[in-house]
Design a protein around this motif. Structure first.
Motif, PDB file in Angstrom:
ATOM      1  N   SER A 166      -5.321  11.937  16.327  1.00  0.00           N
ATOM      2  CA  SER A 166      -6.160  12.003  17.216  1.00  0.00           C
ATOM      3  C   SER A 166      -7.455  11.987  17.227  1.00  0.00           C
ATOM      4  CB  SER A 166      -5.125  12.634  18.547  1.00  0.00           C
ATOM      5  OG  SER A 166      -5.837  12.067  20.029  1.00  0.00           O
ATOM      6  N   VAL A 167      -7.530  12.487  19.103  1.00  0.00           N
ATOM      7  CA  VAL A 167      -9.471  12.648  19.307  1.00  0.00           C
ATOM      8  C   VAL A 167      -9.809  13.640  18.249  1.00  0.00           C
ATOM      9  CG1 VAL A 167     -11.279  13.131  21.006  1.00  0.00           C
ATOM     10  CG2 VAL A 167      -9.284  11.514  21.189  1.00  0.00           C
ATOM     11  N   GLY A 168      -9.413  14.781  18.863  1.00  0.00           N
ATOM     12  CA  GLY A 168      -9.717  16.060  18.155  1.00  0.00           C
ATOM     13  C   GLY A 168      -9.722  15.924  16.931  1.00  0.00           C
ATOM     14  N   GLU A 169      -9.097  15.085  15.865  1.00  0.00           N
ATOM     15  CA  GLU A 169      -9.330  15.142  14.356  1.00  0.00           C
ATOM     16  C   GLU A 169     -10.525  14.182  14.010  1.00  0.00           C
ATOM     17  OE1 GLU A 169      -5.813  16.449  15.848  1.00  0.00           O
ATOM     18  OE2 GLU A 169      -6.547  14.841  16.162  1.00  0.00           O
ATOM     19  N   VAL A 170     -10.649  13.126  14.353  1.00  0.00           N
ATOM     20  CA  VAL A 170     -11.429  11.638  14.643  1.00  0.00           C
ATOM     21  C   VAL A 170     -12.633  12.546  14.020  1.00  0.00           C
ATOM     22  CG1 VAL A 170     -12.206   9.674  15.075  1.00  0.00           C
ATOM     23  CG2 VAL A 170      -9.977  10.365  14.514  1.00  0.00           C
ATOM     24  N   LEU A 171     -12.638  13.115  15.218  1.00  0.00           N
ATOM     25  CA  LEU A 171     -14.389  14.212  15.504  1.00  0.00           C
ATOM     26  C   LEU A 171     -14.845  15.409  14.304  1.00  0.00           C
ATOM     27  CD1 LEU A 171     -15.037  14.531  19.538  1.00  0.00           C
ATOM     28  CD2 LEU A 171     -15.758  12.187  17.842  1.00  0.00           C
ATOM     29  N   ALA A 172     -13.782  15.673  14.327  1.00  0.00           N
ATOM     30  CA  ALA A 172     -14.192  16.701  12.718  1.00  0.00           C
ATOM     31  C   ALA A 172     -14.667  16.154  12.244  1.00  0.00           C
ATOM     32  CB  ALA A 172     -12.461  16.935  12.743  1.00  0.00           C
ATOM     33  N   VAL A 173     -14.308  14.866  11.501  1.00  0.00           N
ATOM     34  CA  VAL A 173     -14.367  14.103  10.156  1.00  0.00           C
ATOM     35  C   VAL A 173     -15.939  13.535  10.499  1.00  0.00           C
ATOM     36  CG1 VAL A 173     -12.267  14.511   9.382  1.00  0.00           C
ATOM     37  CG2 VAL A 173     -12.982  12.343  10.307  1.00  0.00           C
ATOM     38  N   ALA A 174     -16.821  13.270  11.728  1.00  0.00           N
ATOM     39  CA  ALA A 174     -18.095  12.914  12.356  1.00  0.00           C
ATOM     40  C   ALA A 174     -19.042  12.952  10.568  1.00  0.00           C
ATOM     41  CB  ALA A 174     -18.326  13.267  13.414  1.00  0.00           C
ATOM     42  N   GLY A 175     -19.140  13.872  10.389  1.00  0.00           N
ATOM     43  CA  GLY A 175     -20.251  13.995   9.708  1.00  0.00           C
ATOM     44  C   GLY A 175     -19.846  14.422   8.023  1.00  0.00           C
ATOM     45  N   LEU A 176     -18.766  14.291   7.783  1.00  0.00           N
ATOM     46  CA  LEU A 176     -18.430  14.675   6.500  1.00  0.00           C
ATOM     47  C   LEU A 176     -18.288  12.227   5.959  1.00  0.00           C
ATOM     48  CD1 LEU A 176     -15.853  14.635   4.114  1.00  0.00           C
ATOM     49  CD2 LEU A 176     -14.302  14.779   4.715  1.00  0.00           C
ATOM     50  N   ILE A 177     -17.899  11.738   7.340  1.00  0.00           N
ATOM     51  CA  ILE A 177     -17.733  10.424   7.292  1.00  0.00           C
ATOM     52  C   ILE A 177     -19.078  10.009   6.932  1.00  0.00           C
ATOM     53  CG2 ILE A 177     -17.477   8.383   8.793  1.00  0.00           C
ATOM     54  CD1 ILE A 177     -15.137   8.893   9.584  1.00  0.00           C
ATOM     55  N   GLU A 178     -20.313  10.770   7.838  1.00  0.00           N
ATOM     56  CA  GLU A 178     -21.706  10.161   7.267  1.00  0.00           C
ATOM     57  C   GLU A 178     -22.213   9.868   6.171  1.00  0.00           C
ATOM     58  OE1 GLU A 178     -25.965  11.438   9.277  1.00  0.00           O
ATOM     59  OE2 GLU A 178     -24.450  12.444  10.106  1.00  0.00           O
ATOM     60  N   ARG A 179     -21.605  11.535   5.540  1.00  0.00           N
ATOM     61  CA  ARG A 179     -22.374  12.358   4.523  1.00  0.00           C
ATOM     62  C   ARG A 179     -21.512  11.285   3.073  1.00  0.00           C
ATOM     63  NH1 ARG A 179     -22.985  16.896   4.465  1.00  0.00           N
ATOM     64  NH2 ARG A 179     -23.600  17.651   2.211  1.00  0.00           N
ATOM     65  N   LEU A 180     -20.333  10.520   3.492  1.00  0.00           N
ATOM     66  CA  LEU A 180     -19.626   9.400   2.221  1.00  0.00           C
ATOM     67  C   LEU A 180     -20.045   7.714   2.406  1.00  0.00           C
ATOM     68  CD1 LEU A 180     -16.081  10.840   3.210  1.00  0.00           C
ATOM     69  CD2 LEU A 180     -17.703  11.228   0.695  1.00  0.00           C
ATOM     70  N   ASP A 216     -19.006  -0.051  10.665  1.00  0.00           N
ATOM     71  CA  ASP A 216     -18.074  -0.189   8.970  1.00  0.00           C
ATOM     72  C   ASP A 216     -17.455   0.782   8.713  1.00  0.00           C
ATOM     73  OD1 ASP A 216     -20.545   1.823   8.716  1.00  0.00           O
ATOM     74  OD2 ASP A 216     -21.827   0.645   6.838  1.00  0.00           O
ATOM     75  N   VAL A 217     -17.788   1.098   9.341  1.00  0.00           N
ATOM     76  CA  VAL A 217     -16.389   2.368   9.713  1.00  0.00           C
ATOM     77  C   VAL A 217     -15.360   1.853  10.195  1.00  0.00           C
ATOM     78  CG1 VAL A 217     -14.919   4.639  10.526  1.00  0.00           C
ATOM     79  CG2 VAL A 217     -17.518   4.932   9.523  1.00  0.00           C
ATOM     80  N   ILE A 218     -13.824   1.524   9.199  1.00  0.00           N
ATOM     81  CA  ILE A 218     -12.768   0.044   9.340  1.00  0.00           C
ATOM     82  C   ILE A 218     -12.147   0.723  10.368  1.00  0.00           C
ATOM     83  CG2 ILE A 218     -11.568  -1.062   8.805  1.00  0.00           C
ATOM     84  CD1 ILE A 218     -13.111  -1.787   6.805  1.00  0.00           C
ATOM     85  N   HIS A 219     -11.343   1.089  11.598  1.00  0.00           N
ATOM     86  CA  HIS A 219     -10.725   2.099  12.190  1.00  0.00           C
ATOM     87  C   HIS A 219      -9.336   1.215  12.580  1.00  0.00           C
ATOM     88  CE1 HIS A 219      -7.625   3.100  15.232  1.00  0.00           C
ATOM     89  NE2 HIS A 219      -7.936   3.851  15.470  1.00  0.00           N
ATOM     90  N   GLN A 220      -7.953   1.387  11.969  1.00  0.00           N
ATOM     91  CA  GLN A 220      -6.620   0.683  12.445  1.00  0.00           C
ATOM     92  C   GLN A 220      -5.603   1.123  12.966  1.00  0.00           C
ATOM     93  OE1 GLN A 220      -6.280  -2.477  10.512  1.00  0.00           O
ATOM     94  NE2 GLN A 220      -8.086  -2.556  11.573  1.00  0.00           N
ATOM     95  N   ALA A 257     -23.108   7.224   2.708  1.00  0.00           N
ATOM     96  CA  ALA A 257     -24.276   7.905   2.631  1.00  0.00           C
ATOM     97  C   ALA A 257     -23.825   7.839   0.576  1.00  0.00           C
ATOM     98  CB  ALA A 257     -25.201   8.800   2.024  1.00  0.00           C
ATOM     99  N   LEU A 258     -23.212   7.360  -0.054  1.00  0.00           N
ATOM    100  CA  LEU A 258     -22.469   7.604  -1.018  1.00  0.00           C
ATOM    101  C   LEU A 258     -22.033   6.084  -1.128  1.00  0.00           C
ATOM    102  CD1 LEU A 258     -20.401  10.557  -1.723  1.00  0.00           C
ATOM    103  CD2 LEU A 258     -22.904  10.579  -1.960  1.00  0.00           C
ATOM    104  N   ASN A 259     -22.037   5.527  -1.124  1.00  0.00           N
ATOM    105  CA  ASN A 259     -21.961   3.323  -0.493  1.00  0.00           C
ATOM    106  C   ASN A 259     -20.702   3.799  -0.859  1.00  0.00           C
ATOM    107  OD1 ASN A 259     -22.827   1.232  -0.357  1.00  0.00           O
ATOM    108  ND2 ASN A 259     -23.077   1.060  -2.848  1.00  0.00           N
ATOM    109  N   VAL A 260     -19.947   4.364  -0.367  1.00  0.00           N
ATOM    110  CA  VAL A 260     -18.390   4.116   0.440  1.00  0.00           C
ATOM    111  C   VAL A 260     -18.040   3.640   1.216  1.00  0.00           C
ATOM    112  CG1 VAL A 260     -15.651   6.121  -0.315  1.00  0.00           C
ATOM    113  CG2 VAL A 260     -18.169   6.799  -1.441  1.00  0.00           C
ATOM    114  N   ARG A 261     -17.175   2.715   1.133  1.00  0.00           N
ATOM    115  CA  ARG A 261     -16.716   2.780   2.676  1.00  0.00           C
ATOM    116  C   ARG A 261     -15.499   3.180   2.864  1.00  0.00           C
ATOM    117  NH1 ARG A 261     -17.762  -3.090   4.079  1.00  0.00           N
ATOM    118  NH2 ARG A 261     -17.419  -2.770   5.803  1.00  0.00           N
ATOM    119  N   ILE A 262     -15.336   3.242   4.371  1.00  0.00           N
ATOM    120  CA  ILE A 262     -14.722   4.120   5.265  1.00  0.00           C
ATOM    121  C   ILE A 262     -13.798   3.532   6.155  1.00  0.00           C
ATOM    122  CG2 ILE A 262     -13.894   6.291   6.652  1.00  0.00           C
ATOM    123  CD1 ILE A 262     -15.865   6.812   4.114  1.00  0.00           C
TER     124      ILE A 262
END
Length: 433
Positions: free
Chosen positions: A64-78, A105-109, A80-85
């Motif tokens: 849920s929300v807490g887990e999703v927000l926890a990875v915001a920085g990680l997603i930003e760094r990934l 460009d971060v796909i949510h399902q 930057a490596l030209n990896v789709r999320i």
């Protein structure tokens, strides 16, 4: 993938396959409860609502929300490596947060219901090259099916709560068979790591808590200025992410403190915004002048209490309040994450029930970076002390910032641990075949 499934998991797989037709009435009930998005119901059956992008794709899943927000920085760094999320979660509120806080460009399902048919449809479409599971949201078919397809899986920001650990220990054969499917578990703390290892996770590393590296939540500048103008330099206190039973305690505190602090404005931000109307009715019945944010109301000069029953606006109120109470802690819910409030300069007050964030609160309390109220009576006294004592607030905020800086760094450690998997993704060229 274990060579032979324990009887519990084999039975689960059979029963969950047979139960697939029950998804229709389940979804209908959840729709009535406001727990599903009527425009995206197919996702719960594994039917994608977006095309798979070409190239390397990393699937990240959080409850849920807490887990999703926890990875915001990680997603930003990934990114930057030209990896789709591909980011999956299970709640409407988390989907709203992703839409508001993450790049387009971060796909949510929505994560599919844990039936083999739905999970297979999901994996057939997305074909992730790496799967990252946040904390401990463990769904057997999702994990076993991914293992069967040889998708590398890593637990990130791994947490095993004091409540969950003894329950899983009684089913050690079951949980061990699931945890063996993971290549790696990056645990939040040594204590979490020991629990994962005791349950059969073969490769555990302590990387720290990603929530300590999250930036303070953003705020719309125009909305912030409107609120500042409406509040007219009043003394603001925020009760953040409250749960049933806590709003009454906040009301009692406001009543008792307002006689000494006539400029006090108490803001309640319920964890679930749909409780806003009921909270406002309760406060009004108690004689309070109340404004309700979901009705586009702003606090006026005579407003006693403001109910901020909207999503994604805590960043506004953390910036306005010198003192923040973190909800879910005066009732046995387990507490809420205090880091965002600390990052925006608020002194943190909390109750005794913080087992969901026990390591963080333990460090903060020991350093004086958070103030613990054991009872409702303590809550009133400590809140009053912090509101009238700017030196005490500054001391607490400084101590909290020191703890966060000392315990931070999980993002860099997590990326370093994931580097072999990211290298493999690049070598494979992100084939979606």
């Amino acid at each position: 993938m274990p060579s032979a499934l324990p009887a519990t998991l084999a039975a689960y797989r059979r029963l969950s396959a047979l139960a697939a037709p029950l998804a229709t009435p389940l979804i209908a009930r959840r729709l009535k409860q406001g727990k599903e998005d009527p425009e995206r119901l197919g996702e719960r059956r594994g039917v994608a609502s977006a095309p798979r992008p070409p190239g390397p794709l990393i699937w990240i899943h959080g409850a849920s929300v807490g887990e999703v927000l926890a990875v915001a920085g990680l997603i930003e760094r990934l990114r930057a490596l030209n990896v789709r999320i591909l980011l999956t979660s299970g709640t409407v509120t988390s989907a709203a947060i992703v839409a508001r806080r993450f790049p387009p460009d971060v796909i949510h399902q929505y994560v599919p219901f844990d039936s083999p048919r739905f999970v297979s449809a999901f994996l057939d479409h997305w074909k992730p090259g790496l799967a990252l599971f946040i904390e401990s949201d463990i769904w057997p078919n999702l994990i076993l099916s991914s293992a069967e397809r040889r998708i590398p899986m890593v637990i990130i920001n791994g947490r095993m709560s004091p409540r969950s650990f003894p329950r899983w220990r009684k089913l050690r054969g079951t949980i061990s068979a699931l945890l063996e499917c993971f290549d790696l578990c990056l645990a939040q703390s040594e204590r979490d790591g020991e629990r994962f290892a005791a349950l059969g996770c073969p490769n555990v590393v302590t990387s720290g808590n990603l929530k300590l590296d999250v930036e303070g939540p953003p705020a719309d500048v125009r909305k912030l200025e409107r609120l500042k103008e409406a509040m007219q330099r009043r003394l603001v206190f925020v009760a953040a992410s409250t749960h049933p039973g806590e709003d009454e305690i906040v009301l009692d505190a406001h009543r008792r403190l307002a006689s000494r602090m006539p400029q006090l404005l108490s803001v309640i931000v319920p964890r679930h915004p749909n409780r806003g109307g009921a909270i406002a009715q309760m406060l009004t019945a108690a004689g309070m002048q109340v404004a309700l944010r979901s009705q586009d109301e702003l606090p006026g000069p005579d407003t006693d209490m403001y109910v901020a029953d909207t999503m994604g606006e805590l960043g506004l109120f953390y910036r306005l309040a010198p003192v923040v109470f973190m909800g879910g802690s005066l009732v046995p819910h387990g507490g809420q994450n205090p880091i965002e409030g600390i990052k925006l300069g608020a002194a943190i007050l909390h109750g005794p029930h913080v087992f969901n964030f026990s390591d963080i609160y333990e460090s903060l309390d020991q350093a004086g970076g958070a103030i613990r109220a054991e009872t409702g009576e303590d809550f009133v006294k400590l809140l009053g002390h912090l509101l009238v004592n700017p030196i005490a607030r500054q001391r607490s905020v400084g101590a909290a910032e020191g703890v966060v800086n000392r315990l931070g760094g999980a993002l860099d450690k997590t990326l370093a641990a994931l580097e072999p998997y990211l290298l493999q993704l690049r070598l494979e060229g992100g084939s979606d075949a």
